[in-house]
Enzyme design. Sequence first.
Site, mmCIF file in Angstrom:
data_model
loop_
_atom_site.group_PDB
_atom_site.id
_atom_site.type_symbol
_atom_site.label_atom_id
_atom_site.label_comp_id
_atom_site.label_asym_id
_atom_site.label_seq_id
_atom_site.Cartn_x
_atom_site.Cartn_y
_atom_site.Cartn_z
ATOM 1 C CG ASP A 64 -1.923 1.117 1.261
ATOM 2 O OD1 ASP A 64 -1.721 2.131 0.554
ATOM 3 O OD2 ASP A 64 -2.908 0.999 2.002
ATOM 4 C CG ASN A 91 -2.174 4.566 -12.670
ATOM 5 O OD1 ASN A 91 -2.993 5.180 -13.336
ATOM 6 N ND2 ASN A 91 -2.404 3.340 -12.212
ATOM 7 C CE1 TYR A 155 -10.478 10.570 -8.451
ATOM 8 C CE2 TYR A 155 -11.970 11.828 -9.855
ATOM 9 C CZ TYR A 155 -10.900 10.964 -9.707
ATOM 10 O OH TYR A 155 -10.249 10.497 -10.822
ATOM 11 C CB ALA A 157 -10.618 18.895 -4.023
ATOM 12 C CE LYS A 159 -6.942 11.358 -9.567
ATOM 13 N NZ LYS A 159 -5.683 10.578 -9.634
#
Length: 254
Positions: A64, A91, A155, A157, A159
Amino acid sequence: MPSSTPQHFMDRVAIVTGAGSGIGRATAVALAESGARVLGVGRRKEALEETARAHSNIAVLPLDVCEEGAADTVVTTAVEWWGRIDVLVNNAGVTAVMPLAETDRSVITRLFEVNVTAPSMLAHAALPYLRDSSGSVVNVSSTYGHRPLAQGAHYAATKSALEQLTRSWALELAPEGVRVNAIAPGPTETDVLSAAGLPQDAIDAMLSHERDRIPTGRLGDPQDVAAWILRIADPSGPYLTGQVLTIDGGLELV
């Protein structure tokens, strides 16, 4: 029989997070086919092993990326195996459908840990080796990193933050020969929504809605995105840095 794929990354070493499926798997395979030694990182051991079976140049490390010390483990592993790092593809990411009325602190924390903090720590850990190789970082954002997303504000925000990190790191590191760019995919055929816990009928409805809005009339394919990740990471393009390339079939135009 020799590969017909141009070997732009021959003798290069790449780290790809979230390599167990979707864009990450496609990118790991494409880099390997282009000559790179690839360390695929992700939480799901079985999925990573499936990625590794696609090409002999891919090795995998299940962990993780949000764990304490994970970034150092990833970087140390790549350097111990191959002696250098040329490309870091950040990614790995998570999404969440979370209207403001249902805001949950733990969801916000997890979104930022995976989508912002983990890429930051990986770039930090890899930086000495990227300096040595005049390497590059490719951050995987989203078309919603620079357009609004109802019921997905947090989400989006994360990115948006990743895109600003991209530009700021590019400005900071350009004098040292390290390039930083981002790819911003639109809706793509991956398992990210199912990983977010959404039921299949809700996923089908969301994707159908998005497909109807995309001018090219289809969702993205992970290979579409992987091809552009390789292009902007290509060592033959040393003048490209600080850019966010949106690959969304024209969705940004409507």
